[in-house]
Design an enzyme around this catalytic site. Structure first.
Site, PDB file in Angstrom:
ATOM      1  N   CYS A 112       0.817  -1.228   0.000  1.00  0.00           N
ATOM      2  CA  CYS A 112       0.000   0.000   0.000  1.00  0.00           C
ATOM      3  C   CYS A 112       0.845   1.270   0.000  1.00  0.00           C
ATOM      4  CB  CYS A 112      -0.956   0.006   1.179  1.00  0.00           C
ATOM      5  SG  CYS A 112      -1.965  -1.472   1.255  1.00  0.00           S
ATOM      6  N   HIS A 247      -3.431   7.107   2.712  1.00  0.00           N
ATOM      7  CA  HIS A 247      -3.838   5.789   2.218  1.00  0.00           C
ATOM      8  C   HIS A 247      -5.214   5.474   2.796  1.00  0.00           C
ATOM      9  CE1 HIS A 247      -4.075   1.683   1.194  1.00  0.00           C
ATOM     10  NE2 HIS A 247      -3.733   1.203   2.367  1.00  0.00           N
ATOM     11  N   ASN A 277     -10.108  -0.310   0.535  1.00  0.00           N
ATOM     12  CA  ASN A 277      -8.648  -0.200   0.469  1.00  0.00           C
ATOM     13  C   ASN A 277      -8.177  -0.796  -0.866  1.00  0.00           C
ATOM     14  OD1 ASN A 277      -5.889  -0.587   0.699  1.00  0.00           O
ATOM     15  ND2 ASN A 277      -5.955  -1.363   2.792  1.00  0.00           N
TER      16      ASN A 277
HETATM   17  N1  COA Z   1     -17.938  -8.680  10.463  1.00  0.00           N
HETATM   18  C1  COA Z   1     -18.285  -9.001  11.712  1.00  0.00           C
HETATM   19  N2  COA Z   1     -17.387  -9.363  12.637  1.00  0.00           N
HETATM   20  C2  COA Z   1     -16.094  -9.369  12.294  1.00  0.00           C
HETATM   21  C3  COA Z   1     -15.682  -9.042  10.998  1.00  0.00           C
HETATM   22  C4  COA Z   1     -16.659  -8.693  10.060  1.00  0.00           C
HETATM   23  N3  COA Z   1     -16.347  -8.377   8.793  1.00  0.00           N
HETATM   24  N4  COA Z   1     -14.331  -9.146  10.938  1.00  0.00           N
HETATM   25  C5  COA Z   1     -13.927  -9.521  12.153  1.00  0.00           C
HETATM   26  N5  COA Z   1     -14.980  -9.664  12.955  1.00  0.00           N
HETATM   27  C6  COA Z   1     -14.969 -10.080  14.356  1.00  0.00           C
HETATM   28  C7  COA Z   1     -13.744 -10.881  14.706  1.00  0.00           C
HETATM   29  O1  COA Z   1     -13.943 -12.239  14.399  1.00  0.00           O
HETATM   30  C8  COA Z   1     -13.645 -10.649  16.194  1.00  0.00           C
HETATM   31  O2  COA Z   1     -14.559 -11.492  16.827  1.00  0.00           O
HETATM   32  P1  COA Z   1     -14.221 -12.165  18.255  1.00  0.00           P
HETATM   33  O3  COA Z   1     -14.017 -11.006  19.195  1.00  0.00           O
HETATM   34  O4  COA Z   1     -15.429 -12.976  18.532  1.00  0.00           O
HETATM   35  O5  COA Z   1     -12.981 -12.947  18.009  1.00  0.00           O
HETATM   36  C9  COA Z   1     -14.136  -9.239  16.338  1.00  0.00           C
HETATM   37  O6  COA Z   1     -14.907  -8.932  15.164  1.00  0.00           O
HETATM   38  C10 COA Z   1     -13.016  -8.229  16.422  1.00  0.00           C
HETATM   39  O7  COA Z   1     -13.636  -7.028  16.689  1.00  0.00           O
HETATM   40  P2  COA Z   1     -12.832  -5.757  17.094  1.00  0.00           P
HETATM   41  O8  COA Z   1     -11.796  -6.086  18.106  1.00  0.00           O
HETATM   42  O9  COA Z   1     -13.795  -4.685  17.447  1.00  0.00           O
HETATM   43  O10 COA Z   1     -12.136  -5.417  15.724  1.00  0.00           O
HETATM   44  P3  COA Z   1     -11.218  -4.208  15.462  1.00  0.00           P
HETATM   45  O11 COA Z   1     -11.728  -2.992  16.153  1.00  0.00           O
HETATM   46  O12 COA Z   1      -9.799  -4.598  15.683  1.00  0.00           O
HETATM   47  O13 COA Z   1     -11.443  -3.993  13.903  1.00  0.00           O
HETATM   48  C11 COA Z   1     -10.271  -4.258  11.843  1.00  0.00           C
HETATM   49  C12 COA Z   1     -10.977  -4.962  13.021  1.00  0.00           C
HETATM   50  C13 COA Z   1      -9.744  -5.301  10.903  1.00  0.00           C
HETATM   51  C14 COA Z   1     -11.325  -3.421  11.131  1.00  0.00           C
HETATM   52  C15 COA Z   1      -9.157  -3.343  12.403  1.00  0.00           C
HETATM   53  O14 COA Z   1      -8.297  -4.099  13.254  1.00  0.00           O
HETATM   54  C16 COA Z   1      -8.333  -2.729  11.300  1.00  0.00           C
HETATM   55  O15 COA Z   1      -8.821  -1.956  10.537  1.00  0.00           O
HETATM   56  N6  COA Z   1      -7.025  -3.042  11.239  1.00  0.00           N
HETATM   57  C17 COA Z   1      -6.184  -2.520  10.189  1.00  0.00           C
HETATM   58  C18 COA Z   1      -6.457  -3.296   8.927  1.00  0.00           C
HETATM   59  C19 COA Z   1      -5.908  -2.619   7.716  1.00  0.00           C
HETATM   60  O16 COA Z   1      -6.172  -1.476   7.472  1.00  0.00           O
HETATM   61  N7  COA Z   1      -5.156  -3.382   6.896  1.00  0.00           N
HETATM   62  C20 COA Z   1      -4.594  -2.925   5.700  1.00  0.00           C
HETATM   63  C21 COA Z   1      -3.470  -1.981   5.957  1.00  0.00           C
HETATM   64  S1  COA Z   1      -2.737  -1.439   4.492  1.00  0.00           S
END
Ligand code: COA
Length: 320
Positions: A112, A247, A277
């Site tokens: 990215c 980004h 993204n």
């Molecule tokens: N729909 C519903 N539930 C989901 C889900 C979805 N699409 N994706 C994950 N979950 C669940 C997980 O299984 C987890 O469940 P559990 O607690 O029972 O194990 C839970 O949601 C995690 O929730 P939370 O801790 O609130 O997630 P988060 O606040 O960390 O958000 C991301 C998750 C991925 C959105 C966040 O971590 C993120 O944006 N990270 C950066 C990712 C990124 O930008 N990557 C590319 C970089 S270039």
């Protein structure tokens, strides 16, 4: 001292929209979860087009807006992790489609951050006199490497392409940049190479895997640290920055960085609600929209900042 400046931008996204409601039918997720955790509402997905097709479309727009001919391009740098082939490179395919017969063409892989890295390479060649006109393209068909059964990742990504044409300048242009890599954290965002059969059908597909929480922590710190460093390096105050074009990974990452930098969210251009993204394409798509909407004028200072797989990050300050 010579500088490099952007004289044309372009973008292309495929027409097919995949909405959060569509994803609700594919994995155990909800529109509410996706919007509240990421800000993404829909993303574009390629049906028949390949990475170099959409890269070409964005490149044509950038070249047209720059007002130069394809033969005047000295170098094509394509930032991508989803090109059709290892060789020929995506850049060489784009060169062929454009008829840019005088260009040196090659791909770079910085996920990215690829477009930012590409701009810094273009800047180095232009400032050293090694090239006059350089086309930098960021293009991805991420839908090829997304596991559509994995709700942790599939809701985040989309397909698209963006491009910028840079040329020599005596005054305005790229004022400073910072690029860094944290290879020791590469495990947090991974995708192995996939294997194809002779007929290009997929033998062994590999998908993006991610430690969302660790990537989130890395991304916010990378954004804040690199913006502060580029301002210091270019002797510029944050109040003098018209827009930051980040980004487009997650609205919460941008909100977090904005609050750490003490900036209102309005300073950040955000279109991730529409495209998700798109990795290396996200910054040039956003930049192209900013230019098309006439949001920047000569003399304005803007910052482009990216982060991603590798892990990599980078930031550029431009006087328009
Ligand atoms: N729909 C519903 N539930 C989901 C889900 C979805 N699409 N994706 C994950 N979950 C669940 C997980 O299984 C987890 O469940 P559990 O607690 O029972 O194990 C839970 O949601 C995690 O929730 P939370 O801790 O609130 O997630 P988060 O606040 O960390 O958000 C991301 C998750 C991925 C959105 C966040 O971590 C993120 O944006 N990270 C950066 C990712 C990124 O930008 N990557 C590319 C970089 S270039």
């Amino acid at each position: 001292m010579k500088k490099s400046k952007i004289i044309g931008t372009g973008m292309y996204v495929p027409p097919y929209k995949l909405t959060n409601q569509d994803l609700e039918k594919m994995v155990d997720t909800s529109n509410e979860w996706i919007i509240s955790r990421t800000g993404i509402e829909e993303r574009r997905i390629c049906k028949d087009e390949e990475t170099t097709d959409i890269a070409f479309n964005a490149a044509v727009m950038a070249i047209k807006n720059a007002g130069i001919k394809a033969e005047e391009i000295d170098m094509i740098i394509m930032a991508t992790i989803t090109s059709e082939n290892l060789t020929p490179s995506g850049a060489c395919e784009v060169q062929k489609k454009l008829g840019a017969i005088n260009a040196t063409a090659f791909d770079i892989n910085a996920a990215c951050s690829g477009f930012i890295y590409g701009l810094t390479i273009a800047d180095s060649f232009i400032c050293s006199g090694g090239a006059k006109n350089v086309l930098v393209v960021g293009a991805e068909v991420l839908s090829k490497i997304v596991d559509w059964k994995d709700r942790n990742t599939c809701v985040l990504f989309g397909d698209g392409a963006g491009a910028a044409l840079l040329t020599q300048s005596e005054s305005e242009g790229i004022m400073g940049y910072v690029t860094k890599s944290n290879g020791d954290k590469g495990e947090y965002l991974k995708c192995a190479s996939r294997q194809l059969n002779e007929d290009n059908s997929i033998l062994n597909n590999k998908f993006v895997t991610m430690n969302g929480k660790e990537v989130f922590k890395f991304a916010t710190k990378a954004m804040v640290d690199s913006v502060e460093e580029v301002l210091k390096k270019s002797n510029t105050k944050i109040e003098d920055i018209k827009y930051i074009i980040p980004h487009q990974a997650n609205k919460r990452i941008i909100e977090f960085a904005a609050s750490k930098l003490n900036l209102p969210l309005e300073k950040f251009y955000i279109n991730l609600n529409l495209y998700g993204n798109t990795s290396s394409a996200s910054i040039p798509i956003a930049l192209s929209e900013v230019v098309e909407k006439a949001m920047v004028k000569k003399g304005d200072k803007i910052i482009l900042v990216g982060f991603g797989g590798g892990l990599t990050y980078g930031c550029i300050l431009i006087e328009w």
